[in-house]
Design a protein around this motif. Structure first.
Motif, PDB file in Angstrom:
ATOM      1  N   GLN A  53      16.257  97.156  63.759  1.00 32.03           N
ATOM      2  CA  GLN A  53      15.627  98.468  63.649  1.00 32.03           C
ATOM      3  C   GLN A  53      14.520  98.447  62.589  1.00 32.03           C
ATOM      4  O   GLN A  53      14.604  97.729  61.589  1.00 32.03           O
ATOM      5  CB  GLN A  53      16.657  99.538  63.270  1.00 32.03           C
ATOM      6  CG  GLN A  53      17.836  99.639  64.202  1.00 32.03           C
ATOM      7  CD  GLN A  53      18.982  98.727  63.818  1.00 32.03           C
ATOM      8  OE1 GLN A  53      18.989  98.120  62.759  1.00 32.03           O
ATOM      9  NE2 GLN A  53      19.978  98.621  64.682  1.00 32.03           N
TER      10      GLN A  53
ATOM     11  N   TYR B 269      25.896 101.528  60.201  1.00 34.71           N
ATOM     12  CA  TYR B 269      24.533 101.066  59.900  1.00 34.71           C
ATOM     13  C   TYR B 269      24.240 101.278  58.425  1.00 34.71           C
ATOM     14  O   TYR B 269      24.777 102.203  57.811  1.00 34.71           O
ATOM     15  CB  TYR B 269      23.511 101.848  60.741  1.00 34.71           C
ATOM     16  CG  TYR B 269      23.712 101.690  62.224  1.00 34.71           C
ATOM     17  CD1 TYR B 269      23.082 100.675  62.932  1.00 34.71           C
ATOM     18  CD2 TYR B 269      24.551 102.561  62.929  1.00 34.71           C
ATOM     19  CE1 TYR B 269      23.279 100.527  64.311  1.00 34.71           C
ATOM     20  CE2 TYR B 269      24.754 102.411  64.297  1.00 34.71           C
ATOM     21  CZ  TYR B 269      24.113 101.398  64.976  1.00 34.71           C
ATOM     22  OH  TYR B 269      24.317 101.251  66.334  1.00 34.71           O
TER      23      TYR B 269
ATOM     24  N   CYS C  34      18.983 103.335  65.400  1.00 34.76           N
ATOM     25  CA  CYS C  34      20.405 103.037  65.204  1.00 34.76           C
ATOM     26  C   CYS C  34      21.253 103.709  66.275  1.00 34.76           C
ATOM     27  O   CYS C  34      22.106 103.074  66.915  1.00 34.76           O
ATOM     28  CB  CYS C  34      20.856 103.510  63.818  1.00 34.76           C
ATOM     29  SG  CYS C  34      20.190 102.552  62.446  1.00 34.76           S
TER      30      CYS C  34
ATOM     31  N   ALA D  91      23.077  96.895  62.029  1.00 32.27           N
ATOM     32  CA  ALA D  91      21.821  96.896  61.277  1.00 32.27           C
ATOM     33  C   ALA D  91      21.580  95.530  60.648  1.00 32.27           C
ATOM     34  O   ALA D  91      20.480  95.240  60.179  1.00 32.27           O
ATOM     35  CB  ALA D  91      21.832  97.973  60.198  1.00 32.27           C
TER      36      ALA D  91
END
Length: 344
Positions: A126, A188, A228, A285
């Motif tokens: 991300q 995340y 996310c 993440a």
């Protein structure tokens, strides 16, 4: 033009001692894209408070997860780099945003091999100010100052690429196959809400409510929260997860400003209190296991869960140097090397 690849991950202190953790934390937290307040205030917070209180505790946390070979994140990243190198004829170097394995050293290694064009690959699915953006900004500063003739292209956020979602879903399914769970939590890394609003290119879309991240918008290209939640949605769809058996949360809160909600630690506590007996946690993440996954989730998270009555706590490893992950990264490199266009 001779081409090469630079993989970039977060970084790590050289050892799990307060003496090495302190300069690492200083470099990390003094980054204006990590703690995005005026310099005088950031200096007061970091050098006046954090560096006088946190290095010892952080060093103790690193000691819990340190491997004989060194920092897990560094060791795993090196394994990934070596596997990718076997899959391509292009030189592949490794660097970290923070710590002694610098981006400048990585670029120098490639230049010394005759590389004139670099594919910069931030190892973050991300986009976020404090991850991808700070890598790209620093790399460009270094290029201008030290390698003005070097051309750099970069890998865009790959959170929604079908091959990435396939590999992530396969990994989760494989690790949970023999570990029955009542709920799967996607945790995340958190960021302050203001980071989301700062990178809203529409200046109006990101209200951080129940609808903005699921309402189509150009803002999603740089919206960490949307990206996310989209990973969670796509993986849940791929694995045919039933509604109510999975959710998302955000970990590693720092300071007192509003951060993305809900917090992982409180979510784990709530799950245990409401009767969830078997909880599984995945951390998409991160692509490499590190302090935040091995200590914050696998140790602290498990302790929280057990304290409130939960029984089985399962953590899904990051993709690390998974062969399927190596394959898709290698494929993206090939796509870049054989095309004028950077993969999107």
């Amino acid at each position: 033009m001779k081409k090469g690849v630079l993989l970039v991950n977060l970084g790590s202190p050289d050892s799990p001692t307060p003496e090495d953790v302190k300069p690492y934390l200083s470099e990390f937290l003094m980054d204006e894209r990590v703690i995005d307040v005026p310099l005088w205030l950031r200096t007061f917070i970091v050098k006046g408070i954090i560096l006088n209180t946190r290095p010892k505790a952080s060093a103790e946390a690193y000691q819990k997860i340190w491997w004989e070979e060194g920092s897990p994140l560094i060791v795993i990243s090196e394994r990934l780099q070596k596997k990718i190198q076997k899959n391509t004829d292009l030189p592949v170097a490794l660097a970290m945003r923070y710590g002694s394995l610098t981006i400048k050293k990585g670029l120098q290694e490639l230049v010394d091999k005759g590389v004139e064009e670099v594919f910069l690959m931030p190892l973050y699915p991300q986009f976020a100010m404090a991850t991808t953006e700070t890598i790209l900004v620093l790399a460009e500063e270094i290029r201008k100052e030290h390698f003005p003739n070097l051309k750099i292209s970069d890998l865009k956020a790959f959170y929604n690429r079908e091959d990435y979602i396939d590999v992530l879903s396969n990994s989760i399914g494989r690790h949970l196959k023999n570990n029955p769970y009542d709920h799967l939590l996607f945790s995340y890394h958190g960021v302050p809400e203001r980071h989301i609003r700062k990178r809203d290119i529409t200046k109006s879309h990101c209200k951080i409510d129940k609808s903005c991240c699921i309402t189509p918008s150009p803002a999603h290209e740089f919206c960490y929260r949307h990206q996310c939640l989209e990973v969670t949605r796509l993986v849940a769809e791929k694995l045919n997860l039933k509604e109510g058996t999975y959710s998302s949360s955000f970990q590693s809160r720092l300071g007192f400003d509003p951060w993305l909600q809900p917090p992982t630690d409180l979510t784990i506590e709530r799950m245990g209190k409401k009767g969830v007996q078997n909880l599984a946690v995945v951390t998409p993440a991160f692509v490499s296991d590190c302090l935040e996954t091995l200590e914050e989730i696998a140790m602290e998270g498990q302790e929280i869960f057990h304290e409130v009555g939960g029984k089985e706590f399962t953590t899904v490893p990051c993709l690390n140097d998974d062969d399927e992950f190596v394959t898709i990264l290698s494929n993206w490199i090939d796509e870049w090397a054989t095309s004028e266009a950077v993969p999107v």
